[in-house]
Design a protein around this motif. Structure first.
Motif, short mmCIF file in Angstrom:
data_model
loop_
_atom_site.label_atom_id
_atom_site.label_comp_id
_atom_site.label_asym_id
_atom_site.label_seq_id
_atom_site.Cartn_x
_atom_site.Cartn_y
_atom_site.Cartn_z
N MET A 18 42.09 46.76 41.59
CA MET A 18 43.30 46.05 42.46
C MET A 18 42.91 46.21 43.89
N GLY A 19 42.38 47.30 44.28
CA GLY A 19 41.85 47.75 45.74
C GLY A 19 40.72 46.63 45.92
N ALA A 20 39.86 46.40 45.29
CA ALA A 20 38.53 45.50 45.30
C ALA A 20 39.12 43.99 45.57
N THR A 21 39.96 43.53 44.73
CA THR A 21 40.27 42.34 44.65
C THR A 21 41.52 41.94 45.51
N LYS A 22 42.32 43.00 45.98
CA LYS A 22 43.41 42.93 46.66
C LYS A 22 44.63 42.04 46.02
N LEU A 23 44.44 42.27 44.88
CA LEU A 23 45.56 41.69 43.74
C LEU A 23 46.19 42.72 43.16
N SER A 24 47.59 42.45 42.85
CA SER A 24 48.44 43.26 42.23
C SER A 24 47.99 43.31 40.54
N ARG A 25 48.68 44.21 39.94
CA ARG A 25 48.22 44.29 38.55
C ARG A 25 48.44 43.11 37.73
N GLY A 26 49.73 42.25 37.75
CA GLY A 26 49.86 41.12 37.34
C GLY A 26 49.24 39.97 37.61
N SER A 27 48.89 40.01 38.86
CA SER A 27 47.84 38.88 39.38
C SER A 27 46.57 38.96 38.93
N PHE A 32 42.38 37.00 35.82
CA PHE A 32 41.05 37.51 35.03
C PHE A 32 41.31 37.83 33.38
N GLY A 33 42.36 37.86 32.91
CA GLY A 33 42.81 38.16 31.63
C GLY A 33 42.86 39.91 31.58
N ASP A 34 41.92 40.55 31.80
CA ASP A 34 41.62 41.89 31.72
C ASP A 34 40.58 42.41 32.29
N LYS A 35 40.24 43.62 32.07
CA LYS A 35 39.16 44.31 32.74
C LYS A 35 37.80 43.82 32.15
N GLY A 37 37.23 40.80 30.78
CA GLY A 37 37.09 39.47 31.40
C GLY A 37 36.48 39.58 32.98
N LEU A 38 36.97 40.44 33.78
CA LEU A 38 36.81 40.43 34.98
C LEU A 38 35.13 40.94 34.87
N PHE A 39 34.88 42.13 34.48
CA PHE A 39 33.55 42.36 34.27
C PHE A 39 32.30 41.37 34.00
N LEU A 40 32.71 40.66 32.80
CA LEU A 40 31.82 39.55 32.49
C LEU A 40 31.65 38.75 33.75
N LEU A 41 32.68 38.16 34.32
CA LEU A 41 32.63 37.38 35.52
C LEU A 41 31.60 37.94 36.52
N ALA A 42 31.79 39.12 36.92
CA ALA A 42 30.94 40.09 37.86
C ALA A 42 29.44 39.94 37.33
N LEU A 43 29.32 40.34 36.11
CA LEU A 43 27.92 40.51 35.48
C LEU A 43 27.22 39.02 35.39
#
Length: 178
Positions: A18-27, A32-35, A37-43
């Motif tokens: 949340m801090g790195a993306t500046k997004l709230s939990r809901g956003s 990204f769906g979940d952690k 999903g976000l990790f796959l995009l980062a990788l």
């Protein structure tokens, strides 16, 4: 990508993201769906950038062998200092997740295969140019180079001397030269 790279998948918390993306939990979940999903995009982004850099380095020399040396020197440079301590996201992810996460394992396998294909192409070009020793098989040598370069990332995390890494690269290059 930076937070996962620094802390690893398991070490990265939702508040970190949340801090790195500046997004709230809901956003964050909506985007990204979940952690995972976000990790796959980062990788995926890290892998894409790494392959782009590899292409640039391999194409940077006057000939294929110079480009290969530039690539290997680039790996040594990326293992210095704080960046070297942080290491490679692909290697860290392989060690942390690939054994139990099929999506991760497939992405890492794709990266190594793509890296190897680029090295085969460069070595075949060096052979055509006459700068590669006749007994050097581009396919086997490319696989060896992937192992060497990614292994170098691991070894250098413990602050091994950069001059030893440079000497190893020089020895490896000289063993390939015609």
């Amino acid at each position: 990508m930076q937070i996962f790279w620094t802390k690893g998948y398991q070490g990265t918390s939702l508040p970190d993201l949340m801090g790195a993306t500046k997004l709230s939990r809901g956003s964050l979940y909506a985007a990204f769906g979940d952690k995972h999903g976000l990790f796959l995009l980062a990788l995926d982004r890290y892998i894409s950038q790494a392959l782009e850099r590899l292409d640039e380095e391999l194409a940077s020399g006057r000939n294929a062998l110079e480009g290969l040396k530039e690539c290997m020197d680039g790996y040594v440079a990326r293992t210095d200092g704080a960046a070297g301590q942080r290491g490679c996201l692909v290697v860290a992810t392989a060690m942390e997740l690939a054994a139990w996460d099929q999506e991760i394992s497939q992405r890492i396998a794709h990266f190594f295969k793509a890296m190897e294909a680029r090295l085969i192409k460069a070595l075949a070009r060096a052979k055509e140019e006459g700068s590669l020793a006749k007994n050097v098989d581009p396919t086997a040598t490319a696989h060896m180079l992937v192992c060497f370069l990614e292994g170098l990332r691991v070894v250098r995390k413990i602050k091994a001397e950069p001059q030893r890494a440079r000497a190893a690269v020089q020895m490896l290059i000289s063993s390939l030269v015609a």
